[in-house]
Design an enzyme around this catalytic site. Structure first.
Site, PDB file in Angstrom:
ATOM      1  N   HIS A 241      82.001 -73.634 -13.575  1.00 26.81           N
ATOM      2  CA  HIS A 241      82.193 -74.515 -14.725  1.00 26.81           C
ATOM      3  C   HIS A 241      82.270 -75.978 -14.290  1.00 26.81           C
ATOM      4  CE1 HIS A 241      83.979 -76.247 -18.324  1.00 26.81           C
ATOM      5  NE2 HIS A 241      85.008 -76.641 -17.611  1.00 26.81           N
TER       6      HIS A 241
ATOM      7  N   TYR B 196      85.919 -64.416 -11.503  1.00 28.86           N
ATOM      8  CA  TYR B 196      85.871 -63.727 -12.804  1.00 28.86           C
ATOM      9  C   TYR B 196      84.517 -63.106 -13.164  1.00 28.86           C
ATOM     10  CZ  TYR B 196      84.334 -68.498 -13.998  1.00 28.86           C
ATOM     11  OH  TYR B 196      83.702 -69.703 -14.011  1.00 28.86           O
TER      12      TYR B 196
ATOM     13  N   ARG C  23      74.771 -70.210 -17.229  1.00 28.77           N
ATOM     14  CA  ARG C  23      75.425 -71.235 -16.398  1.00 28.77           C
ATOM     15  C   ARG C  23      75.424 -70.756 -14.949  1.00 28.77           C
ATOM     16  NH1 ARG C  23      81.462 -71.518 -16.967  1.00 28.77           N
ATOM     17  NH2 ARG C  23      81.386 -70.563 -14.905  1.00 28.77           N
TER      18      ARG C  23
END
Lengths: 351, 427
Positions: free
Chosen positions: B317, B326, B313
């Site tokens: 998100h 993160y 990815r």
């Protein structure tokens, strides 16, 4: 007893006496015969014919692709039914006990109930979830529950609870034909005979009850229409399922002229019949077996208060199960039986 | 409770997975076993499921380091089809970029890109028949684009405007397109998995020839619906393809929280007795070939297949997420499987069927195409500007007909509208 909605031609239709299981089986048989898109599935419903025999004989008659056993997965049962509905089938999944419907709740609440809305009608969930419901059979905590309020609170679901073989057949046929998802709760205490709440007396079989006279062949009872079980003037009783019979028996024993309404469909509710009755009687008794707090009775009480306030001559009475899990040994202490209902009737009568 | 050990027993310890790289960390992907393209065997499509089990732990790859298509999984697509695949993936990326900007400009509330994962939706869509039913998650916009669904309609939905076919009821990107055999997207993760099985079972019950395909992220494989779907699919031998897009991240949780530290996601198939394939998700030809294999298998009543698309990815998100909080920013640049669009571009150039100039010209053209579509959609309004559906539509489609309580509430909503916005004329 009259059924306004029964077509006139059916007055001449041959009838049979059926218990509630036989009436449900008959409804499934008729709908499978009429509509090749109706499929029946669930745990033990196929070869064995269901733990309560509701689907007996169907697999033999219609074949395994239309009546089949499933893995023990309520999430899967409801989930695949949603997919089948999206394809164009009309699935009738069974959840073996209403107490075990919770693993399928996400699929019911988040998916089936909202499919039509979120897709603006592109996809629908024309499914009927049948499930045995209610207590009074020493079923303990997980074979006795009445979780109807969890479903009446969900926008997009219809919730139906029949109380007689005649209604069970007509309502189930209507539910299967309905293009909205219907939760069809079958009070298992009255599968074989009406239960009046006097658990220490012999049970009468359906064959001795007028409502076991069921027309042969197809008929339907529209969802959203209540049934006046007994007209009266003293107060209005709102009940459904097993509690219709219990409330009627207690009223008869007390000799009160109550108007007893079997709601039959909780959502959509037949508000017109409720209002008309309470406006006439001025008093209202609500009875259900489910726990009290946030139960469907709270909604009924609020509606009657809002819509019939100036006709009310007494506080609305709500007789329900206690706010505990359904106990095993103390079942008859939990069950809203003749004593609890009788005292509520006394309060209404004196008010 | 006492925590003292009984006798000499060692203390138990809880293992909480931790990703290898956090913000600022250097990135080293040498632990990933990237197989040599072309070396994976391609079993017969009607094989027993167990024959595919080695492939559940392998990585099916077609495009090699020289940008050539090699090995038994090469789908041998003609140049025209390859260019269409490239163009569809590039359009998907151009669309994502524009919609992301639209969200930042306040034209809508929310957006989710699929950057880096375009192959896992576009290539399967091209390998399936157009009337095979797809049950996507929220990151397969490439399917709609591959099936020729108008991007103006997609933008109308994202902007929740008065032309939005879903009447402004759904969060942006939760498309529904029945005419494109694209099932309504739900916010509830994994629910589409058993639904796809049910659709496939229905197709089998009716003796149809259509199959179903469904997508899920690796994070959502932890949901119970995944297990239910896999069980039902094998029990009834349902004609369904399960895609797991393993993009390494479920919002801030790395794939270890879905079980990736112990085995692959494709290997989940083994326990169910299902065929499984693990493919290089950034190799569009490998993805196409895997889908074609699984579709042929399903269509010949040989059963379901689970395909893990091993990918990354590349972006956050969603528009509500900042991956810099993160994970290491170097992950994207170091990702060993590269970028699916770039890899297909280089393959076509290696074939002599494409050029950097043609590619640059195509990108400019696609940007313009998306810009024109966006302007067109904006004529129908953007979120919060009042050009939405009339109030009464909020109450429609809850049920087929409006019961009394919704009729009453609809009248109330319209009454409130008249009080709050007397200048609005429509219902």
């Amino acid at each position: 007893m009259t059924y306004e909605e029964t077509p006139v031609s059916l007055a001449e239709a041959p009838t049979r006496r059926l218990n509630m299981i036989e009436a449900i089986n008959d409804a499934l048989d008729i709908m499978m015969e009429r509509d090749p898109n109706v499929v029946v599935m669930g745990e033990d419903v196929g070869y064995f014919g269901g733990v309560f025999r509701a689907t007996a004989g169907l697999q033999k008659k219609y074949g395994k692709p239309r009546v089949f056993d499933t893995p023990i997965s309520e999430c899967g049962i409801i989930g695949v039914a949603v997919g089948m509905g999206a394809y164009g089938l009309r699935p009738v999944p069974e959840i073996q006990f209403a107490d075990y419907i919770y693993p399928g709740l996400d699929q019911l609440v988040s998916e089936a109930a909202r499919l039509r809305y979120r897709s603006a009608g592109e996809f629908i969930a024309p499914m009927t979830v049948r499930s045995p419901f209610g207590g009074g059979i020493f079923g303990g905590q997980t074979h006795s529950q009445s979780p109807e309020a969890l479903f009446t609170h969900v926008a997009g679901l219809k919730t139906v609870v029949p109380s007689t073989p005649h209604d069970a057949k007509g309502l189930l046929i209507a539910a299967i034909e309905d293009n909205d998802p219907v939760i069809f709760f079958e009070p298992k205490r009255i599968y074989n005979g009406p239960f009046n709440g006097y658990y220490d007396k012999p049970v009468e079989p359906w064959s001795k009850h007028a409502d076991s006279v069921v027309p042969e062949g197809y008929y339907s009872i529209p969802l959203g229409k209540a049934r006046i079980v007994r007209p009266g003037n003293a107060f209005t009783v709102l009940a459904y399922g097993t509690m219709v019979h219990v409330a009627a028996a207690v009223c008869a024993e007390k000799g009160v002229d109550a108007e007893i309404i079997d709601l039959r469909t909780l959502v959509p509710l037949d508000i017109a019949t409720v209002e008309k009755s309470v406006e006439k009687t001025g008093k209202c008794l609500i009875v259900h077996e489910a726990t009290r707090t946030s139960g469907f009775g709270a909604e009924l009480s609020a509606l009657v208060q809002e819509r019939c306030f100036y006709h009310l001559e007494a506080p609305i009475e709500r007789v329900t199960g206690f706010d505990t899990p359904y106990p095993h040994s103390l079942e008859w202490a939990y069950f809203p039986g003749p004593v609890r209902i009788g005292e509520a009737i006394d309060r209404l009568t004196k008010a | 409770m006492s925590t003292s050990a009984r006798g000499n027993l060692p203390s138990l310890s809880l293992h909480v997975p931790e990703p290898r790289f956090r913000p600022g960390d250097p990135v080293n992907y040498s632990h990933l076993q990237i197989t040599v393209a072309g070396e994976q065997p391609r079993p017969d499509e009607g094989c027993v499921a167990a024959d595919t089990h080695p492939l559940c732990l392998d990585l099916v790859r077609v495009l090699d380091d020289d940008d050539r298509a090699v090995g038994p999984w090469d789908p041998k697509l003609d140049a025209e089809t390859l260019r269409r695949m490239l163009r569809t993936m590039a359009l998907t990326r151009a669309f994502d970029d524009r919609m992301y900007r639209g969200q930042r400009q306040g034209k809508t509330s929310f957006y989710m890109k699929c950057t880096g994962e375009e192959a896992s939706s576009v290539a399967p869509a091209m390998a399936l028949a157009d009337d095979d039913m797809v049950f996507p998650s929220y990151r397969q916009q490439g399917i709609l684009i591959a099936r020729g669904y108008p991007i103006v309609e997609m933008i109308n939905q994202i902007y929740s405007n008065r032309a939005d076919k879903l009447k402004g009821r759904q969060l942006p990107i939760m498309y529904s397109a029945r005419e494109a055999s694209f099932f309504t997207i739900s916010g509830n993760l994994a629910t589409q998995y058993p639904q796809a099985v049910g659709w496939a079972m229905a197709s089998a019950i009716k003796g149809d020839t259509r199959i179903a395909a469904t997508w899920i992220g690796e994070g959502s494989t932890a949901e119970g619906d995944f297990h239910s779907a896999m069980t039902f699919a094998t029990v009834y031998n349902a004609p369904v393809i399960f895609n797991v897009v393993n993009n390494q991240w479920a919002i801030s949780s790395f794939s270890g929280f879905a079980g990736a530290e112990r085995t692959t996601f494709a290997a989940r198939a083994i326990g169910y007795g299902m065929a499984g394939l693990r493919v290089d998700g950034n190799d569009p030809l490998a993805v196409y070939a895997a889908t074609e294999w699984a579709a042929n298998r399903a269509r010949s009543n040989a059963g379901p297949t689970l395909i893990e698309h091993f990918t990354y990815r590349a972006e956050g998100h969603s528009t509500s997420d900042d991956p810099g909080q993160y994970r290491s920013a170097h992950e994207r640049e170091e990702w060993p499987l590269g970028d699916p669009i770039n890899r297909l571009k280089k393959h076509l150039i290696a074939l002599g069927e494409w050029s950097e100039d043609q590619h640059a010209a195509m990108d400019r053209e696609l940007m313009e195409q998306v810009k024109v579509a966006t302007k067109e959609a904006e004529k129908n309004g953007i979120l919060g500007h009042g050009l939405h559906h009339p109030f009464h539509t909020m109450f429609e489609d809850v049920f087929e007909d409006l019961p009394w309580h919704l009729q009453e509430q609809s009248r109330q909503a319209i009454h409130e509208r008249r009080v709050k916005w007397p200048e609005w004329k429509d219902g």
